[in-house]
Write a protein that holds these residues in place. Sequence first.
Motif, short mmCIF file in Angstrom:
data_model
loop_
_atom_site.label_atom_id
_atom_site.label_comp_id
_atom_site.label_asym_id
_atom_site.label_seq_id
_atom_site.Cartn_x
_atom_site.Cartn_y
_atom_site.Cartn_z
N ILE A 202 0.76 -1.26 0.00
CA ILE A 202 0.00 0.00 0.00
C ILE A 202 0.79 1.31 0.00
O ILE A 202 0.29 2.32 -0.45
CB ILE A 202 -1.00 0.04 1.18
CG1 ILE A 202 -0.32 -0.38 2.49
CG2 ILE A 202 -2.18 -0.85 0.88
CD1 ILE A 202 -1.23 -0.25 3.71
N ASP A 203 2.05 1.27 0.48
CA ASP A 203 2.76 2.54 0.63
C ASP A 203 3.28 3.15 -0.66
O ASP A 203 3.85 4.24 -0.63
CB ASP A 203 3.88 2.37 1.65
CG ASP A 203 3.30 2.03 3.01
OD1 ASP A 203 2.73 2.92 3.64
OD2 ASP A 203 3.36 0.85 3.41
N TYR A 208 -2.72 6.30 -0.07
CA TYR A 208 -3.53 5.08 -0.24
C TYR A 208 -4.67 5.27 -1.23
O TYR A 208 -5.74 4.65 -1.10
CB TYR A 208 -4.08 4.59 1.11
CG TYR A 208 -3.02 4.40 2.16
CD1 TYR A 208 -1.92 3.58 1.93
CD2 TYR A 208 -3.11 5.03 3.40
CE1 TYR A 208 -0.94 3.39 2.89
CE2 TYR A 208 -2.13 4.86 4.37
CZ TYR A 208 -1.05 4.04 4.10
OH TYR A 208 -0.07 3.86 5.05
N ASP A 240 -6.48 -1.91 -3.61
CA ASP A 240 -7.45 -2.16 -2.55
C ASP A 240 -8.85 -1.85 -3.03
O ASP A 240 -9.06 -1.00 -3.90
CB ASP A 240 -7.11 -1.29 -1.33
CG ASP A 240 -5.96 -1.90 -0.52
OD1 ASP A 240 -5.66 -3.09 -0.71
OD2 ASP A 240 -5.37 -1.18 0.30
N TRP A 275 -7.58 1.38 4.69
CA TRP A 275 -6.26 2.03 4.80
C TRP A 275 -6.31 3.54 4.53
O TRP A 275 -5.66 4.32 5.23
CB TRP A 275 -5.22 1.39 3.87
CG TRP A 275 -5.01 -0.07 4.10
CD1 TRP A 275 -5.18 -1.07 3.20
CD2 TRP A 275 -4.58 -0.71 5.31
NE1 TRP A 275 -4.89 -2.30 3.76
CE2 TRP A 275 -4.52 -2.11 5.05
CE3 TRP A 275 -4.25 -0.26 6.59
CZ2 TRP A 275 -4.14 -3.04 6.01
CZ3 TRP A 275 -3.86 -1.19 7.55
CH2 TRP A 275 -3.82 -2.55 7.25
N PRO A 276 -7.03 4.03 3.52
CA PRO A 276 -6.99 5.48 3.27
C PRO A 276 -7.82 6.29 4.26
O PRO A 276 -7.96 7.50 4.09
CB PRO A 276 -7.59 5.62 1.87
CG PRO A 276 -8.22 4.33 1.53
CD PRO A 276 -7.85 3.32 2.55
#
Length: 684
Positions: A202-203, A208, A240, A275-276
Amino acid sequence: MIQKFRFGTPFETDAVVNKQPEAAGAPKHFSVDNPEDGKTVFTMTLPSTAPVYGMGESVRGINKRGFTYVAHNDDNPHHTETTRSLYGAHNFFVTNDGTPFGVFVDFPGRVEFDLGDREPDTLQITVFTDTFGLDFYEIEGTDYKDIVTQFRAMVGQSYIPPKWAFGYQQCRWSYMSQEEVLEVAEKTREAGAPLDAIYLDIDYMDHYKDFTVNPETFADLPGLTAQLKEMGIRLVPIIDAGVKKETGYDIDDEGVEKGYYVKNAQGQAFTGAVWPGEAHFPDVLRPEVREWFGDKYKILLDQGVEGFWNDMNEPALFHGEESWKRMEQARKAYEETPDYDHLWKLRDSFGMSNQEIDYKAMYHEVDGKRIPHDKVHNLYGYNITRAAGEAFQRRYPDKRILLFSRSSYVGMHRYGGIWQGDNNSWWSHILLNMQMMPGLHMCGFLYTGADIGGFGQDTTEELLLRWMELGVFTPLMRNHSAIGSRRQEIYRQKYAPDLANIIRVRYMLLPYLYSEFVKAALNNTMMIRPLAFDFTDDPIACDVQDQLLIGDEMMIAPIYTPNARGRAVYLPEDMQLYRFRSPEDYDVESLPKGTHYVPCALNEVLLFLRSNAIVPVAQAADCVSHTDYSKLSLLANITDRGSYTLYDDDGFTRDYTNPAHYSQITVTADGAITATGEKKFTLA
Ligand code: GLC
């Protein structure tokens, strides 16, 4: 013979491509009951010795009997003996009540499979049919393999990735910059290991946001993919399911404006956190949304990316709108009565992540109708991956693109593979990885494997070596680990030369592994099988839960316990044992049928060649595209005569039936080789 029994009005899952007519009457093996509103229950008595195989991605042994599995896709990192649901819903199994038969429950919501759990002799399937009906399939055949092939022909051909995706792949949550990615590439190669792919977790994204790239840390993605490609290495970013909710982020703006997201009860885009932070979820049950979301992959493909892993698509929710409200209410309640006891009780009264109240408050739109998400929950990961798969077929009909997903349902196997989710650096998870393989291959998920070395917890060098020795044989061979855990790249290990040699053994075996994979996909068979599927009349073979058949020519018996110097192995027929320390350094021993204690040093890969087996092997190179497939050696265990059909192609195009891709190889006991086609073969 397949018989389809329809109960009520099912929701079209698109699992089945070869539609079956409805059978008259009732299922042969089960009684059907509606004990209370909203449930349809199928019950049968099963002879006490009958095994049950299948259930795809699920815990426990190869024989699934004696536990209740629940089809309910779950972002669940706890893969323990009592875990009822993982990330996929694979509602297919085979068993035997005098005749072998299979069952497929085509239903998009929750199904409970009690396979002799509450009552040892009773098999009971409970389908929650309050909203939709279901299709219940019974499949009879000559044996388990025949039943699996009929089932697979019905649900359609399995996804075939590009050939490079059979090479070794390195992942970590996360490689933080393009410099770090290059360092991984260089150091892996310096350690002497082949490498075909590096993953971006993800990074790599900008905050994200799907299909974006962090402009500082990955300032030149096309440059990076080009540089890696020169080394024969591909870059595989994560995508994602949750799209960051942010005004001004073009993809989110577009999704909101077009009304393409899953909605809440008020008809606005549903918000959940991943995640975001706050995110929206594409309503991929709608074909136009799949087209929209699938086309976005082009943004990264245009920068030289050639593969993707789709994650968090159960969909995982750190929290949703309803769980957030419940938390707010709890906070208020605590403010009114601020004592510790009260807070403690509240803590236990609810969770925040992946909650049913949130799934119930999400709505899809299907053919103009509003469908609550919880009723079709198991189709979400399938359709988000299908969105990409359909886009790839539409835009790149002559190119294969790597694609695999965390969540899935039967049907998704036509568009991509799956990895086995967030396991741990546990010895028991090597065994779980091994035991999950046949069930997944039954359900058509041929391109699969687990995070080698373990995702959560700290690996050890011994664990990594032993896991890698199994990973040599799984179609997806990827080392992945979680943020905060001990680093798992092979070049960081004291045993790096041994790890490199184990990976080189994989590259040596690639002609065989690729051939067996593609043939299994084209012929609707299982590349990886329990011994019970081939040695049906051998009661000992039928009981073996920790050895596997890999294709038609070979058996493996990996080590999955610490401090072991070898293990007991059961040979259902005379076999030849190969003990590889590297492709160049190995010994061979003929062993008779029966049980043997087989020593196996930490750096050794064991494989067993069946009688009259032929395994074509290549000279290990540093990546798949640098491997010479025109001159192959043959490992051969010939007592009289062996023959093998080798499949090979350029690794990218999709003309699988082209006769030029097949070579017929025959070897006789005197060592004479005959072969059709252009390739040259010699005995190893
Ligand atoms: C999920 C995935 C895992 C990934 C992590 C961060 O836990 O299953 O593979 O590394 O998210 O993206």
